[in-house]
Write a protein that holds these residues in place. Structure first.
Motif, PDB file in Angstrom:
ATOM      1  N   LEU A 130      56.060  58.703  55.779  1.00  0.00           N
ATOM      2  CA  LEU A 130      55.024  57.726  54.947  1.00  0.00           C
ATOM      3  C   LEU A 130      54.493  58.409  53.782  1.00  0.00           C
ATOM      4  O   LEU A 130      54.331  59.649  53.937  1.00  0.00           O
ATOM      5  N   GLU A 131      54.139  57.584  52.658  1.00  0.00           N
ATOM      6  CA  GLU A 131      53.482  58.038  51.575  1.00  0.00           C
ATOM      7  C   GLU A 131      52.909  56.813  50.991  1.00  0.00           C
ATOM      8  O   GLU A 131      53.308  55.798  51.096  1.00  0.00           O
ATOM      9  N   ALA A 141      53.817  53.170  52.430  1.00  0.00           N
ATOM     10  CA  ALA A 141      55.204  52.766  52.375  1.00  0.00           C
ATOM     11  C   ALA A 141      56.094  53.731  53.212  1.00  0.00           C
ATOM     12  O   ALA A 141      55.823  54.941  53.042  1.00  0.00           O
ATOM     13  N   LEU A 142      57.015  53.114  53.633  1.00  0.00           N
ATOM     14  CA  LEU A 142      58.194  53.992  54.393  1.00  0.00           C
ATOM     15  C   LEU A 142      58.872  54.434  53.178  1.00  0.00           C
ATOM     16  O   LEU A 142      59.365  53.610  52.382  1.00  0.00           O
ATOM     17  N   THR A 143      59.364  55.737  53.156  1.00  0.00           N
ATOM     18  CA  THR A 143      60.190  56.290  52.236  1.00  0.00           C
ATOM     19  C   THR A 143      61.300  57.126  52.783  1.00  0.00           C
ATOM     20  O   THR A 143      61.079  57.916  53.661  1.00  0.00           O
ATOM     21  N   ALA A 144      62.362  56.897  51.968  1.00  0.00           N
ATOM     22  CA  ALA A 144      63.585  57.557  52.336  1.00  0.00           C
ATOM     23  C   ALA A 144      64.062  58.664  51.594  1.00  0.00           C
ATOM     24  O   ALA A 144      64.149  58.373  50.376  1.00  0.00           O
ATOM     25  N   LYS A 426      49.847  56.544  60.860  1.00  0.00           N
ATOM     26  CA  LYS A 426      49.291  56.240  59.677  1.00  0.00           C
ATOM     27  C   LYS A 426      49.540  54.788  59.307  1.00  0.00           C
ATOM     28  O   LYS A 426      49.097  54.133  58.601  1.00  0.00           O
ATOM     29  N   TRP A 427      50.781  54.279  59.908  1.00  0.00           N
ATOM     30  CA  TRP A 427      51.339  52.980  59.458  1.00  0.00           C
ATOM     31  C   TRP A 427      50.626  51.975  59.583  1.00  0.00           C
ATOM     32  O   TRP A 427      49.912  51.728  60.723  1.00  0.00           O
ATOM     33  N   LYS A 428      50.334  51.204  58.562  1.00  0.00           N
ATOM     34  CA  LYS A 428      49.551  49.782  58.647  1.00  0.00           C
ATOM     35  C   LYS A 428      48.079  50.340  58.595  1.00  0.00           C
ATOM     36  O   LYS A 428      47.360  49.219  58.772  1.00  0.00           O
TER      37      LYS A 428
END
Length: 637
Positions: A130-131, A141-144, A426-428
C-alpha cells in the motif's frame, strides 16, 4: 573532523570544492568499516558514537530507563548485543524458518501459501503493498512492484559491464560459505546457487534501470482489479490480495507494467526449481544478520564489495544498528529531546519560513511562467507543510514492539510480522500525512510529493549545515540551501507533476511546461558526460536533484543577501564545505550508476557557476577554471 575552515585562496578561481576542502581531503582517512567520510557521513558517525555511548550505559543499568518505549529498545539492544549466545546457537534459531522454503515441493504448494509467506516476511518474486494513491493522496492504493535484482542495477547485466562477473563471483562465494554454515552439502549448495542466479537473470529483461526509475511519475499505471488479475494464469492473485487486505480493490497501480505483462513467463511451474532456490538464498541472507558473528560477517561480504568498505562493523556497532533499525523513531525522539534544543528548532523553523517567502518572491518575479501557472505554483508553495526536528508522536506500531523472552530471532520475526500486518491494515483508512518517514537522528532531509511537505530531522541541523554560532551567510549556504533544495523538489521534473494537495495533476499550461522541459534538458546537458574518477555522469539520472540544487542555492543566496551581516564569500565557502566527502572508488562507481544525486564535488562546483553573484564575489572571469560561459548557465527557479 572535516569542518576545517582553512581556505586555499589561490585555488578558488580554479576549483571551489578543492579550495575549501583540499587540505582535509589530503589527510582524511575513511574508517575501515565505512565507505566514506566527511560531510553527511561525519555527522552520522558523530551521532553513532554519541548514541552508542548513551545506550551502553543504559545496557549496564536498564532500571535507569523510565521511558517505556526506550526501555523496550534497550531490552532488544541487549539481545542483539549478546554475541556469546548468538555464536553458541549458530543456525539453530532459524532452521524451522528455512525449512518452510525447503519443504515447498511444487509450484502449487508455494502458491497456496503466498499470503502466509508474505505476512511471515519471506521473500517474494513480486511485491504487493500500500502507498498513497498519487491521484488521491488522502487514500491508500494497492501497488504492484517488482523484485530487486542481485546486481545493483539492470545495466550491470550488460555484456560490456566490467564489474558484473566480479560481483557475482563474490555473491556466489558468500552464499557458498553461508549454506555450508547452515549445514548444506556442497552439491546441494551448488545447485541452489545455480538456480538462484538463473532466476535472477530471468527477471532482468522485464525491469527498469535506475535512469528509468528516476522518472517516478511513470510508475503510476492504473489497472482495474479485473484486468490486473489477468496478468497471471498460474497464481490466484485475487486470493492472495484478499489474504493481505481482506478486500477486493477497485484498482491496482502497477509500477512496471513490462514485468507484469511477462508475469507468467517469469513465475510459472517450469521455473519453480530455480525460483525456490532464489527464495531460499534470499531467505538465508535475510536471517544471517541475526545469527552468529561469523554468519553476520559473511552475509555482508557482497555489500562491502559494492560499497568498498574494507572491514565489517564491530559486533557491538552492528548490534546497535540492528536494534536501531527496529526502534528508529524511538531512538530519534531520544536524540532530539536530549541533543536538539527548542531554541534551535524555533530558529530553523523561522529560517524555513524565510526561504518559503523568498521562493514566493522569486515565483512572483519569474519572467517565463504564465500568470495562471504562476498562481498555481504560489498556491502549492503556500500549502507546503513544514516539519522540523522530530515528530510530535510515535507511530502506533511501537506500542506493540514488546520484547518477550531472550531469543533474538523470534523477537525480530514477531516485530517484522506485526509491522507487515500494521501496513496492510491501513487499507481503507485515511492517509496520515503528518507521519514522519525518517528518524530524527537521521542526517538527511526530504520533500514528499504526495504530501507536499518538507521534513528536516534534528540530526542535520548542526554544523556545518547549521549552528547558532555560525554567521547567517554560513547558515544560508548550508542548511538554507538544503531547505530551499527540498522546496525546489516541489517544482523539479518529478515534483512539478503534483498539485498543492500532493495529487498527480497537471497544473501547467502547455507553453509553460514546454519551456520548463527545455530548461530541464539544459540541466541534463550541463552535467551529462562529465568525467569523474569513477566514470561519466548520466545527466538524465541526476536531473531532478540538480534542478533542486540550483533552485535551492539561488533561493538561499537571495535570503543571505537580505541579512545585515551578509558575506557572500562565507556563503559559497560553506556551500562547498557541506559537500565535502571522501569515498571509496567502489562507492563512487556504484552511486554513479544508481544514485539520482550528482557526485559531491560536482554539486559543490557547478551550481555556483550558474549564478552571477559567484563571479562578482570572487572576481572570476573567462580563462578561470570556475568560469562557465553565460549562455551555458542554467537557472530554473
Amino acid at each position: 573532523m572535516f569542518m576545517t575552515k582553512t581556505i586555499n585562496k589561490d585555488l578558488i578561481k580554479e576549483n571551489l570544492y578543492q579550495a575549501v576542502n583540499g587540505e582535509w581531503l589530503k589527510t582524511a582517512k575513511i574508517p575501515a568499516d565505512k565507505s566514506s567520510t566527511g560531510g553527511f557521513a561525519d555527522l552520522a558517525d558523530n551521532i553513532e558514537k554519541l548514541l552508542m555511548s548513551d545506550f551502553e550505559k543504559m545496557l549496564t543499568n536498564p532500571d535507569s530507563v523510565t521511558d517505556p518505549y526506550l526501555k523496550e529498545f534497550i531490552k532488544f539492544y541487549a539481545l542483539t548485543s549478546d554475541f556469546k549466545k548468538r555464536d553458541a546457537a549458530g543456525f539453530e534459531p532459524v532452521k524451522s524458518y528455512l525449512s518452510v522454503i525447503e519443504q515447498l515441493d511444487s509450484f502449487e504448494t508455494w502458491e497456496k501459501q503466498l499470503g502466509s509467506l508474505t505476512l511471515a516476511d519471506y521473500p517474494m518474486p513480486f511485491s504487493i503493498y500500500l502507498e498513497p494513491d498519487m491521484k488521491n493522496t488522502t487514500a491508500y492504493a494497492l501497488t504492484a512492484d517488482v523484485p530487486s535484482l542481485i546486481l545493483p542495477d539492470k545495466t550491470y547485466y550488460e555484456e560490456d559491464n566490467e564489474s558484473s562477473k566480479a560481483l557475482l563471483d563474490i555473491y556466489t562465494k558468500m552464499l557458498t560459505k553461508l549454506f555450508k554454515l547452515a549445514g548444506y552439502s556442497a552439491d546441494a549448495t551448488d545447485k541452489i546457487i545455480t538456480g538462484t542466479l538463473a532466476f535472477d537473470r530471468s527477471i532482468v529483461p522485464y525491469v527498469k534501470d535506475s535512469t528509468e526509475l528516476a522518472d517516478y511519475v511513470k510508475s503510476y499505471n492504473k489497472y482495474t482489479f479485473t484486468d490486473f488479475l489477468k496478468f497471471s494464469d498460474n497464481i490466484n492473485l485475487k486470493n492472495y490480495i484478499e489474504t493481505l487486505i481482506h478486500d477486493d480493490p477497485d484498482q491496482v497501480i502497477v509500477a512496471e507494467p513490462k514485468f507484469y505483462e511477462a508475469f507468467d513467463k517469469i513465475i510459472n511451474p517450469e521455473a519453480f526449481d530455480n525460483m525456490r532456490s532464489w527464495l531460499l538464498s534470499k531467505t538465508l541472507l535475510s536471517v544471517s544478520s541475526s545469527l552468529s558473528d561469523e554468519a553476520r560477517i559473511i552475509s555482508g561480504e557482497y555489500s562491502r564489495a559494492i560499497s568498498g568498505s574494507k572491514e565489517p562493523m564491530s559486533p557491538q556497532k552492528s548490534a546497535f544498528y540492528q536494534a536501531v533499525n527496529v526502534y528508529s523513531q524511538v531512538v530519534g525522539l531520544y536524540y532530539a529531546h536530549k541533543y536538539f534544543g527548542a531554541e534551535a528548532k524555533a530558529d530553523v523553523t523561522e529560517m524555513v519560513k524565510k526561504m518559503i517567502n523568498i521562493y514566493k518572491e522569486r515565483l512572483q518575479n519569474n519572467e517565463w511562467l504564465g500568470e495562471e501557472t504562476r498562481k498555481k505554483a504560489i498556491l502549492k508553495l503556500e500549502k507546503l507543510g513544514i516539519q522540523v526536528g522530530y515528530p510530535d508522536k510515535l507511530k502506533e506500531i511501537y506500542k506493540k514492539l514488546i520484547v518477550e523472552g531472550t531469543d533474538l530471532f523470534s523477537n525480530t520475526l514477531k516485530f517484522t510480522r506485526l509491522s507487515i500486518i500494521e501496513h496492510y491494515n491501513k487499507w481503507k483508512k485515511p492517509v496520515d500525512r503528518t507521519e514522519w518517514e525518517m528518524s530524527a537522528s537521521t542526517v538527511n532531509a526530504y520533500y514528499h510529493p504526495s504530501y507536499n511537505i518538507i521534513v528536516f530531522p534534528a540530526a542535520i541541523l548542526q554544523a556545518p549545515f547549521y549552528s547558532l554560532n555560525q554567521s547567517s551567510s554560513e547558515n544560508f549556504g548550508g542548511i538554507g540551501a538544503v531547505i530551499a533544495h527540498e522546496i525546489s523538489h516541489a517544482f523539479d521534473n518529478n515534483g512539478s507533476h503534483f498539485d498543492e494537495f500532493g495529487n498527480l495533476n497537471n497544473w501547467w499550461s502547455d507553453s509553460d511546461l514546454e519551456h520548463f522541459q527545455k530548461l530541464a534538458d539544459a540541466m541534463i546537458a550541463e552535467f551529462d558526460g562529465l568525467e569523474t574518477p569513477a566514470g561519466k555522469v548520466n545527466g538524465k539520472l541526476v536531473v531532478s536533484e540538480n534542478i533542486a540544487d540550483v533552485g535551492g542555492l539561488n533561493c538561499a543566496l537571495e535570503a543571505a543577501k537580505k541579512e545585515e551581516d551578509v558575506n557572500l564569500k562565507d556563503f559559497f565557502f560553506n556551500w562547498a564545505r557541506v559537500w565535502c566527502l571522501k569515498s571509496s572508488l567502489e562507492r563512487q562507481k556504484l552511486l554513479l550508476n544508481i544514485d539520482v544525486h550528482a557526485p559531491h564535488e560536482l554539486r559543490a562546483n557547478i551550481q555556483p557557476q550558474n549564478l552571477a553573484d559567484f563571479y562578482s564575489t570572487f572576481n572570476i572571469s573567462s580563462g578561470d577554471g570556475m568560469y562557465l560561459p553565460e549562455e551555458k548557465r542554467v537557472v530554473i527557479w
